[in-house]
Design a protein around this motif. Structure first.
Motif, mmCIF file in Angstrom:
data_model
loop_
_atom_site.group_PDB
_atom_site.id
_atom_site.type_symbol
_atom_site.label_atom_id
_atom_site.label_comp_id
_atom_site.label_asym_id
_atom_site.label_seq_id
_atom_site.Cartn_x
_atom_site.Cartn_y
_atom_site.Cartn_z
ATOM 1 N N MET A 109 25.538 73.287 -10.351
ATOM 2 C CA MET A 109 26.446 72.157 -10.471
ATOM 3 C C MET A 109 27.803 72.586 -11.043
ATOM 4 S SD MET A 109 24.955 69.355 -9.399
ATOM 5 C CE MET A 109 23.345 69.222 -8.613
ATOM 6 N N SER A 110 28.807 71.715 -10.809
ATOM 7 C CA SER A 110 30.161 71.894 -11.356
ATOM 8 C C SER A 110 30.788 73.209 -10.918
ATOM 9 C CB SER A 110 30.136 71.784 -12.889
ATOM 10 O OG SER A 110 29.649 70.536 -13.285
ATOM 11 N N ARG A 111 30.590 73.542 -9.649
ATOM 12 C CA ARG A 111 31.188 74.742 -9.070
ATOM 13 C C ARG A 111 31.848 74.377 -7.748
ATOM 14 N NH1 ARG A 111 26.590 79.424 -9.290
ATOM 15 N NH2 ARG A 111 27.092 79.284 -7.075
ATOM 16 N N PRO A 112 32.793 75.222 -7.278
ATOM 17 C CA PRO A 112 33.451 74.921 -6.002
ATOM 18 C C PRO A 112 32.502 74.942 -4.809
ATOM 19 C CG PRO A 112 34.741 76.483 -7.286
ATOM 20 C CD PRO A 112 33.426 76.344 -7.986
ATOM 21 N N ASP A 113 31.329 75.561 -4.973
ATOM 22 C CA ASP A 113 30.375 75.626 -3.864
ATOM 23 C C ASP A 113 29.162 74.732 -4.081
ATOM 24 O OD1 ASP A 113 29.271 77.073 -5.934
ATOM 25 O OD2 ASP A 113 28.736 78.826 -4.724
ATOM 26 N N THR A 114 29.245 73.833 -5.062
ATOM 27 C CA THR A 114 28.113 72.942 -5.328
ATOM 28 C C THR A 114 27.738 72.124 -4.098
ATOM 29 O OG1 THR A 114 28.491 72.760 -7.712
ATOM 30 C CG2 THR A 114 27.387 70.908 -6.640
ATOM 31 N N GLY A 115 28.739 71.531 -3.454
ATOM 32 C CA GLY A 115 28.462 70.701 -2.281
ATOM 33 C C GLY A 115 27.803 71.473 -1.160
ATOM 34 N N ALA A 116 28.288 72.693 -0.923
ATOM 35 C CA ALA A 116 27.703 73.524 0.129
ATOM 36 C C ALA A 116 26.245 73.832 -0.179
ATOM 37 C CB ALA A 116 28.508 74.811 0.292
ATOM 38 N N HIS A 117 25.965 74.149 -1.451
ATOM 39 C CA HIS A 117 24.583 74.414 -1.843
ATOM 40 C C HIS A 117 23.714 73.173 -1.666
ATOM 41 C CE1 HIS A 117 24.514 78.510 -3.494
ATOM 42 N NE2 HIS A 117 25.749 78.297 -3.929
ATOM 43 N N GLN A 118 24.245 72.002 -2.056
ATOM 44 C CA GLN A 118 23.442 70.786 -1.959
ATOM 45 C C GLN A 118 23.155 70.425 -0.511
ATOM 46 O OE1 GLN A 118 21.939 68.523 -4.543
ATOM 47 N NE2 GLN A 118 20.938 68.475 -2.537
ATOM 48 N N ARG A 119 24.161 70.523 0.337
ATOM 49 C CA ARG A 119 23.945 70.187 1.741
ATOM 50 C C ARG A 119 22.958 71.162 2.382
ATOM 51 N NH1 ARG A 119 25.173 69.414 6.936
ATOM 52 N NH2 ARG A 119 26.106 67.423 7.575
ATOM 53 N N SER A 120 23.095 72.439 2.031
ATOM 54 C CA SER A 120 22.183 73.450 2.554
ATOM 55 C C SER A 120 20.754 73.198 2.078
ATOM 56 C CB SER A 120 22.650 74.843 2.123
ATOM 57 O OG SER A 120 21.773 75.840 2.588
ATOM 58 N N ARG A 121 20.614 72.721 0.847
ATOM 59 C CA ARG A 121 19.277 72.403 0.344
ATOM 60 C C ARG A 121 18.635 71.307 1.186
ATOM 61 N NH1 ARG A 121 16.741 72.395 -4.649
ATOM 62 N NH2 ARG A 121 17.720 74.437 -4.885
ATOM 63 N N LEU A 122 19.423 70.285 1.527
ATOM 64 C CA LEU A 122 18.887 69.182 2.326
ATOM 65 C C LEU A 122 18.436 69.660 3.703
ATOM 66 C CD1 LEU A 122 21.581 66.468 1.492
ATOM 67 C CD2 LEU A 122 19.325 66.734 0.426
ATOM 68 N N THR A 123 19.307 70.388 4.380
ATOM 69 C CA THR A 123 18.949 70.860 5.721
ATOM 70 C C THR A 123 17.823 71.881 5.665
ATOM 71 O OG1 THR A 123 20.727 72.521 5.653
ATOM 72 C CG2 THR A 123 21.242 70.394 6.652
ATOM 73 N N GLY A 124 17.778 72.661 4.577
ATOM 74 C CA GLY A 124 16.706 73.634 4.422
ATOM 75 C C GLY A 124 15.341 72.998 4.265
ATOM 76 N N HIS A 125 15.330 71.749 3.798
ATOM 77 C CA HIS A 125 14.077 70.996 3.690
ATOM 78 C C HIS A 125 13.798 70.198 4.958
ATOM 79 C CE1 HIS A 125 12.572 71.212 -0.592
ATOM 80 N NE2 HIS A 125 13.683 71.929 -0.661
#
Length: 264
Positions: free
Chosen positions: A177-193
């Motif tokens: 969290m609270s990083r410039p790539d947080t959103g990318a990580h979160q979206r990738s987590r969703l698609t990865g599931h």
């Protein structure tokens, strides 16, 4: 511990069985706002030194007020504030208030989602410019026909909204969290599931004085009024007529001791 005001209901969040919820636009949706008690020195510390700690807390309180006013007007079944801190008179009627608990922001978001069943939308308190039009695709009667999640990107690389057809463990926990790539990580987590993800419009989180100057003209509620009033008392703060150096908007580490409630 001080008891919350009587109009704020705390504890387990009630849910009508999915089969009992009426079909229709926005029906059956839970809106969950993750928020922080607006205490000077504990919220919006990156608004300083352009604003004082007390002024930053006033802006945080106004941003939350505008966000909750928008949520109150949405056609949803349940409205919840997951709060870090103690409830106060700045919380309006019509919301269940539950504690965030301890841990990192990812853990607190995951815990908030775990309280909910069925379609659930998570919002932060940092986008006072939010209005129902930004959420129109999610509120449509066919919102979940072709997707399992809705994702609202923030311009700083985080996210301002996350909606899940059915919250389940593992969709947020461990996301940095609270990083410039947080959103990318979160979206990738969703698609990865295996979730099908649809996107909402990008919005700017209010983190810095430059962000506040950009967002205030887009607001019609308390945030704009408070920001205008504070500019007169804070000559060093950027306003719409005094664009700030946009380099100040780069995401920086939070000061020691500050934890965030933003969905980033």
């Amino acid at each position: 511990m001080t008891s919350p005001p009587p109009h704020h209901r705390t504890g387990p969040v009630p849910h009508a069985p999915l089969s009992a919820r009426r079909a229709g636009e926005g029906e059956g949706l839970t809106v969950l706002v993750i928020a922080k008690e607006p205490v000077p020195g504990r919220v919006k510390t990156r608004l300083t030194p352009c604003f004082t700690a007390e002024q930053a807390a006033l802006l945080a309180r106004a941003a939350l007020a505008d966000t909750l006013a928008t949520v109150r007007a949405l056609p949803c079944t349940h409205r919840i504030v997951a709060l870090q801190g103690r409830p106060g008179p700045w919380l309006p009627d019509g919301f269940d208030v539950v504690p965030q608990g301890t841990g990192g922001l990812d853990e607190r978001i995951e815990r908030a989602f775990a309280r909910c069943t069925g379609p659930t939308l998570l919002l932060g308190m940092d986008t006072p410019q939010l209005h129902a039009g930004h959420l129109a695709p999610l509120l449509a009667a066919n919102a979940w026909e072709h997707c399992d999640a809705w994702y609202g990107p923030a311009t700083d690389g985080g996210f301002w909204a996350l909606a899940l057809r059915e919250p389940r463990p593992g969709l947020v926990i461990g996301v940095p969290m609270s990083r410039p790539d947080t959103g990318a990580h979160q979206r990738s987590r969703l698609t990865g599931h295996g979730l099908r993800v649809a996107d909402l419009p990008a919005l700017t989180d209010v983190d810095t004085a430059a962000d506040a100057a950009d967002v205030a003209p887009l607001c019609a509620g308390e945030f704009a009024a408070v920001h205008r009033a504070l500019l007169a008392d804070s000559p060093g703060a950027p306003g719409p007529e005094q664009p700030a150096n946009r380099s100040t908007r780069a995401k920086a580490p939070h000061p020691a001791g500050e934890t965030t409630s933003e969905t980033r």
